[in-house]
Design a protein around this motif. Sequence first.
Motif, PDB file in Angstrom:
ATOM      1  N   HIS A  84      16.260  54.053 -15.237  1.00  0.00           N
ATOM      2  CA  HIS A  84      15.270  53.117 -15.779  1.00  0.00           C
ATOM      3  C   HIS A  84      14.962  52.016 -14.754  1.00  0.00           C
ATOM      4  N   ALA A  85      16.025  51.496 -14.123  1.00  0.00           N
ATOM      5  CA  ALA A  85      15.810  50.469 -13.092  1.00  0.00           C
ATOM      6  C   ALA A  85      14.960  51.027 -11.953  1.00  0.00           C
ATOM      7  N   GLN A  86      15.243  52.270 -11.550  1.00  0.00           N
ATOM      8  CA  GLN A  86      14.472  52.891 -10.474  1.00  0.00           C
ATOM      9  C   GLN A  86      13.010  53.121 -10.893  1.00  0.00           C
ATOM     10  N   SER A  87      12.794  53.437 -12.146  1.00  0.00           N
ATOM     11  CA  SER A  87      11.425  53.638 -12.644  1.00  0.00           C
ATOM     12  C   SER A  87      10.647  52.324 -12.635  1.00  0.00           C
ATOM     13  N   VAL A 111      14.423  44.432 -12.679  1.00  0.00           N
ATOM     14  CA  VAL A 111      15.370  45.379 -12.073  1.00  0.00           C
ATOM     15  C   VAL A 111      16.656  44.657 -11.674  1.00  0.00           C
ATOM     16  N   LEU A 112      16.529  43.469 -11.063  1.00  0.00           N
ATOM     17  CA  LEU A 112      17.714  42.698 -10.670  1.00  0.00           C
ATOM     18  C   LEU A 112      18.621  42.408 -11.866  1.00  0.00           C
ATOM     19  N   LYS A 113      18.007  42.066 -12.981  1.00  0.00           N
ATOM     20  CA  LYS A 113      18.780  41.741 -14.177  1.00  0.00           C
ATOM     21  C   LYS A 113      19.535  42.968 -14.693  1.00  0.00           C
ATOM     22  N   ILE A 114      18.829  44.107 -14.792  1.00  0.00           N
ATOM     23  CA  ILE A 114      19.460  45.331 -15.287  1.00  0.00           C
ATOM     24  C   ILE A 114      20.548  45.788 -14.328  1.00  0.00           C
ATOM     25  N   LYS A 119      26.133  46.662 -12.537  1.00  0.00           N
ATOM     26  CA  LYS A 119      26.742  46.725 -11.201  1.00  0.00           C
ATOM     27  C   LYS A 119      26.144  47.876 -10.390  1.00  0.00           C
ATOM     28  N   ASP A 120      24.834  47.984 -10.466  1.00  0.00           N
ATOM     29  CA  ASP A 120      24.079  49.043  -9.787  1.00  0.00           C
ATOM     30  C   ASP A 120      23.640  48.508  -8.416  1.00  0.00           C
ATOM     31  N   VAL A 122      22.764  50.013  -5.653  1.00  0.00           N
ATOM     32  CA  VAL A 122      21.606  50.672  -5.040  1.00  0.00           C
ATOM     33  C   VAL A 122      20.306  50.001  -5.495  1.00  0.00           C
ATOM     34  N   SER A 123      20.163  49.801  -6.815  1.00  0.00           N
ATOM     35  CA  SER A 123      18.943  49.173  -7.328  1.00  0.00           C
ATOM     36  C   SER A 123      18.846  47.705  -6.916  1.00  0.00           C
ATOM     37  N   LEU A 124      20.005  47.028  -6.856  1.00  0.00           N
ATOM     38  CA  LEU A 124      20.002  45.637  -6.395  1.00  0.00           C
ATOM     39  C   LEU A 124      19.455  45.538  -4.968  1.00  0.00           C
ATOM     40  N   ALA A 125      19.966  46.395  -4.086  1.00  0.00           N
ATOM     41  CA  ALA A 125      19.536  46.370  -2.689  1.00  0.00           C
ATOM     42  C   ALA A 125      18.042  46.668  -2.578  1.00  0.00           C
ATOM     43  N   GLY A 126      17.575  47.676  -3.329  1.00  0.00           N
ATOM     44  CA  GLY A 126      16.157  48.026  -3.285  1.00  0.00           C
ATOM     45  C   GLY A 126      15.271  46.908  -3.809  1.00  0.00           C
ATOM     46  N   ALA A 127      15.708  46.255  -4.891  1.00  0.00           N
ATOM     47  CA  ALA A 127      14.910  45.171  -5.469  1.00  0.00           C
ATOM     48  C   ALA A 127      14.801  43.990  -4.509  1.00  0.00           C
ATOM     49  N   TYR A 128      15.931  43.614  -3.872  1.00  0.00           N
ATOM     50  CA  TYR A 128      15.877  42.524  -2.887  1.00  0.00           C
ATOM     51  C   TYR A 128      14.916  42.864  -1.750  1.00  0.00           C
ATOM     52  N   ASN A 129      14.955  44.106  -1.298  1.00  0.00           N
ATOM     53  CA  ASN A 129      14.075  44.534  -0.203  1.00  0.00           C
ATOM     54  C   ASN A 129      12.600  44.409  -0.608  1.00  0.00           C
ATOM     55  N   ASN A 130      12.272  44.862  -1.819  1.00  0.00           N
ATOM     56  CA  ASN A 130      10.881  44.821  -2.279  1.00  0.00           C
ATOM     57  C   ASN A 130      10.411  43.394  -2.577  1.00  0.00           C
TER      58      ASN A 130
END
Length: 658
Positions: A84-87, A111-114, A119-120, A122-130
Amino acid sequence: MKRLLYLFIILLLTSTGVTTAQQSNPTKLDSLLQLAAAKPNDSLAIIHLHKQFFVYVYREPQIAKALADTTINRTAQPPHDYLHAQSLMRKGIYYDVISKTDSALQLYNQVLKIASINKDTVSLAGAYNNIGLVKWNRTELEAAMQDFIQSSTLFKQLGNTYGLASAQNNIGLILYDLGRYDEALEYHKRSLKSRIQRQDSYGIGASYSNIATAFSKLNQPDSVRYYTYKAIDAKLKSGDKRGLAIAYQNLAIDYRRKNVLDSALHYSIKANEMYKASGFKRLSSNNLQVLAELYFLDKQYKKGLTTINESIALQDSADYKNTAEAYKIKARIEAGLKDYRASARSYAQVLQARDSFDYERRSDQAQDYFEKYKTAEKEQEITLQRAVIAENQLKIQKQNQMLYLSIAALFILGLIGFVIYRQQQLKNHQLKKEKELELALAKIETQNKLQTQRLRISRDLHDNIGSQLTYIISTIDNLAYALKNTQPIIQDKLSGLGTFTRSTIAELRDTIWAMNLNDISLDKINERIHAVVVNFNSLEEHEPVITTQLVNDANVTFTSEMGMHVFRIIQEALNNAVKYAHTAIEIHSVIEQDQLIFTIKDHGPGFQVEAVSSGNGISNMKHRASKIGATFTIDTLVETGTVITLRIPLHIALDQTA
């Protein structure tokens, strides 16, 4: 079961309003959903749609949106928190691509919140990048650098080379904006190497474009052309319309640099058509600036004015840097049309945009974040080196123990001596590296202390002396009002005092401006001159009009002290011309025979130089010129006019900043 899943996805698309994409290409979208439905389970079907999203987001964004909406609804309930976070992340990327950055940020923060709750990493790193990319596009350099560094650190901890390549590429973008082109090139090449290993066709093309841009600033035209054409080839193969338009825009900039205007216009127009067709507003606005400047260079001023106004209309209201650049180009075009009043107003807009956005502070903070990141990287490398050395030492010890058992005692003693010698070499090498690191850290700390002291002094000047002068002006104005019926001579004295105090405040602001800079470029001096001109031209009772034609050269840079002397000489010359000439005034600057030459010309009554050479104004200008190694001359005749010339040898300016 698979057929039911496919029918459910189709029904879901219909209910969530994704009809635009289906109407635009229903066959293609149906085909994608059928392939997803053929997967063994829901998770694999969603992962497949996630991959397809990136195939279409830069060439058919509406299909990408439909795919994102589908996966968001399919993963809304547990146990699909990661998917869901990735979506949501993909929907945010779609919004960023079509320039709806506020909507993109809203989804990235979700996404950061979810991801934090689950403790995801991968999604944290991607969200910070975007998030960093959105802030970079808004020229929030310090915030973007902080997000990219956070993303890079997380991806590195995960061993995720794909994400790390993207974060390092984005750090390179910030370094480019900070003028650190060699380091930007290094980060882009790191990213390219990783993307080639992973066969990331989209990322490879983007890296080629970024490397070409860095080489353009390093004055390596052969490398610029090589990587630009590599980028075009990669984007044509991947079908990335957005990336292809960026490559065409870079090619136009390269041709402009070589002064081949026909080819530059061709590729800039081609890029703009692609941006408009795909709805990329932000990129279209940037390209329109390039196109407007090309029209200006080709003396097609009317087309240039129409184009730059279109660029300004597409600007993100939060992007103050590009807004300032757009109005700067507009001012030059209006000057070409000889509409000097409009040009002055546009330059005022440039200054307003700059004042609304503390670019220098943001740049300094971004530099600080990067230096801390580099220091941490070096410390990590040193730690790894120490571990390798320790491991090697242990291996040597074990090997020696085996040798001790198999050879004679004398030979063993020789080996022990060799081992001790080897260990001492390693220890000396290690101590040398540690000493070098200590010296580097001490140097950084000293520079930070000096910068902090400089900022403190400038704040004290602004807050204390500035406020005191403001109080004096207020008091003088109150006295003038209270004594308005008194003798005219008193009124004149109070008025003169007020004018002098306001002038002192203006000079104090200029001094604080210079103190906050390590160096001052020719472009910054030109901006200050334009500010003075705007002030004079905006006076209703001021009949003479001041016109400017100033040369810009990114390679000409002064120390803050030298730059301040140059500006003060020009400012004093303008004040004298306005005060005594009462005619049109012209300011020109050119670079000839390794000299930067400023001329201030009027057609006033002139004067006898011998009669006024002892005055403070001329003496001050001559004194300032001699301090910076420049030549100051005055050519004037009674009833003819006056020409003041300031000649600055370029090697002096470059030596001052070496």
